[in-house]
Every structure is written in C-alpha cells, then in structure tokens.
Design an enzyme around this catalytic site. Structure first.
Site, mmCIF file in Angstrom:
data_model
loop_
_atom_site.group_PDB
_atom_site.id
_atom_site.type_symbol
_atom_site.label_atom_id
_atom_site.label_comp_id
_atom_site.label_asym_id
_atom_site.label_seq_id
_atom_site.Cartn_x
_atom_site.Cartn_y
_atom_site.Cartn_z
ATOM 1 N N ASP A 267 -42.988 11.100 -33.557
ATOM 2 C CA ASP A 267 -43.487 9.830 -34.135
ATOM 3 C C ASP A 267 -43.626 9.654 -35.766
ATOM 4 O O ASP A 267 -43.457 8.701 -36.298
ATOM 5 C CB ASP A 267 -44.975 9.815 -33.541
ATOM 6 N N ASP B 165 -47.599 8.119 -53.876
ATOM 7 C CA ASP B 165 -47.629 7.996 -52.312
ATOM 8 C C ASP B 165 -47.171 9.300 -51.837
ATOM 9 O O ASP B 165 -46.274 10.058 -52.506
ATOM 10 C CB ASP B 165 -46.652 6.929 -52.027
ATOM 11 N N HIS C 66 -40.703 7.744 -41.071
ATOM 12 C CA HIS C 66 -40.209 8.294 -42.222
ATOM 13 C C HIS C 66 -38.759 8.315 -42.154
ATOM 14 O O HIS C 66 -38.152 8.125 -43.254
ATOM 15 C CB HIS C 66 -40.928 9.524 -42.583
ATOM 16 N N HIS D 254 -41.084 3.910 -44.166
ATOM 17 C CA HIS D 254 -41.862 4.651 -45.349
ATOM 18 C C HIS D 254 -41.233 5.597 -45.923
ATOM 19 O O HIS D 254 -40.810 6.483 -45.363
ATOM 20 C CB HIS D 254 -43.369 5.101 -44.577
ATOM 21 N N GLU E 44 -45.809 11.273 -48.102
ATOM 22 C CA GLU E 44 -45.467 11.112 -46.645
ATOM 23 C C GLU E 44 -45.718 12.360 -45.727
ATOM 24 O O GLU E 44 -45.624 13.492 -46.666
ATOM 25 C CB GLU E 44 -44.058 10.729 -46.217
ATOM 26 N N ASP F 212 -42.425 3.145 -52.015
ATOM 27 C CA ASP F 212 -43.808 2.630 -51.694
ATOM 28 C C ASP F 212 -44.628 2.682 -52.841
ATOM 29 O O ASP F 212 -45.241 1.824 -53.203
ATOM 30 C CB ASP F 212 -44.494 3.497 -50.614
#
Length: 228
Positions: free
Chosen positions: A52, A7, A57, A150, A9, A155
């Site tokens: 945002d 994963d 995160h 997240h 970010e 994740d």
C-alpha cells in the site's frame, strides 16, 4: 525570517511498530519568499516496502536499496533545518517520525514549538471544509497536476504556495514585522535581495529631462537640486 517547508514520506503510520521514513523534501523560505535552496533525500528504510505504501509513493525496495540510511543523513538534515520554523501539513505526523529517527541516532529532538502546522491553520480559516493539500490547491487555484504520486520535494513546493496563500500572500506583513532590522542596529539582516548587476535605464524622456533642468535653473543657486 527563515522558514523550511517540509514533507516526509514513510512506509506506514507508526514508527513504534517499525515504520520508517523513505523520503524527505524541504524548501527554504526567507521572508516568505522561496530562495531556491532545497533539501531532498531518499532513504533506505531497512525494511520491505509495504504494497500500500508503494502504491502511494511509487518507491519500491529495489529503488531504495542503495539509498543511504537515516543514520547517514540525519546530521546533515538537522544542519539544513537549523532553528528555522518548520512549515508542515499535519505536523504531528512528520515530527513524530523525524523525532523517532533522531532519537535512535541519539541526536537532538525537534521541539513541537518549531513547527507551523498548515493543516491546523486551514481548519481554523475554513472550518468544516476539506483541508487536505489537494483540497487547498483547488481552493487557491494552485496547479498540482503533476502530483500523481506523493513525493516529498514536490509536495513541499506545493505546500509552500499553499502556506503563502493561507497567511495572506507572499508578504503578509509588508516587511513591517518586529523581525525587521531596527534603525541604528548593528545587527545585519538575515537576508537582503541582491543588487541589480546593471542599473535600470532612466524612464525620463529627453524632453522631460530638459524641462526639469530649465525649471531648476529658474530657482536660483539655493535650489536643493543644485546642492546635491
């Protein structure tokens, strides 16, 4: 078979407009079992973190300021994943960002064929149903209560559990796949479980062992148990 559940970010949605990777998390599977080996790296995106993205995160400019740039960790990342299959939820998104970063470093691109997209698997198995990671956790009763923000490594760990459920459990082929070592082959298997440091004690009682010995004694000298 080695697989990497992966994963990333990012600061946004498109690397071509300046968005960058801020975190990579990965979990190694061998034969559909977690080995305990992981890769985790925060990355300085070399740009301000949009508000945002920070809300999603929880990674701010101050936290990321002293983290390495992708150019400093890209080679180590490629060395970790090797040629293993990459298990990713919405693989097109992560591969797009990873390949953009690798291209800027003039490093090899990750071929699409190396990715296994769990989003596509979920949509095929459960057409018309929600297929987000959170929705799949609810479907398979996987605890994701710690996922308040997240995070790439968390994740990946959750996705590893989801992936194993999507393909039918931890050993979907019961070890009978074509990847298993063939009898008579000189090639060593990729991974085998370690032997127990201490052998398990016998589960036979003294009475059962004595009864077996008495039975074998009646069979004569040709009994297979006496030839061992």
């Amino acid at each position: 078979m080695r697989e990497i559940v992966l994963d990333t970010e990012t600061t946004g949605f498109d690397p071509e407009t300046g968005d960058r990777i801020v975190e990579i998390g990965a979990v190694e599977l061998m034969g559909h079992m977690a080995t305990g080996r992981t890769y985790h790296q925060y990355i300085n995106p070399e740009r301000a973190m949009p508000e945002d993205a920070f809300q999603v995160h929880g990674l701010g400019d101050e936290f990321l300021a002293d983290k390495p740039k992708f150019a400093e960790v890209g080679r180590a990342f490629l060395d970790f994943i090797g040629d293993a299959k990459l298990v990713i939820h919405n693989a097109a998104f992560d591969i797009k960002f990873l390949n953009a970063e690798l291209k800027w470093m003039k490093l090899p691109q990750i071929p699409w064929e190396q990715a296994i997209d769990t989003l596509a698997i979920a949509r095929k198995r459960f057409p018309g149903s929600p297929a987000s990671l959170d929705a799949l956790c609810r479907r398979f009763n996987i605890d994701n209560s710690s996922r308040t923000l997240h995070g790439a490594l968390l994740d990946s760990e959750i996705l590893a559990e989801v992936y194993l459920e999507l393909i039918g459990g931890r050993q979907p082929d019961f070890g009978l796949s074509g990847d298993s070592q063939k009898p008579g082959s000189d090639a060593a298997p990729e991974w085998t479980p370690r032997p127990r440091p201490t052998a398990l004690p016998s589960r036979l009682s003294e009475k059962e062992a004595a009864a077996h010995a008495a039975f074998v004694a009646k069979l004569g000298d040709d009994a297979v148990w006496k030839k061992a």
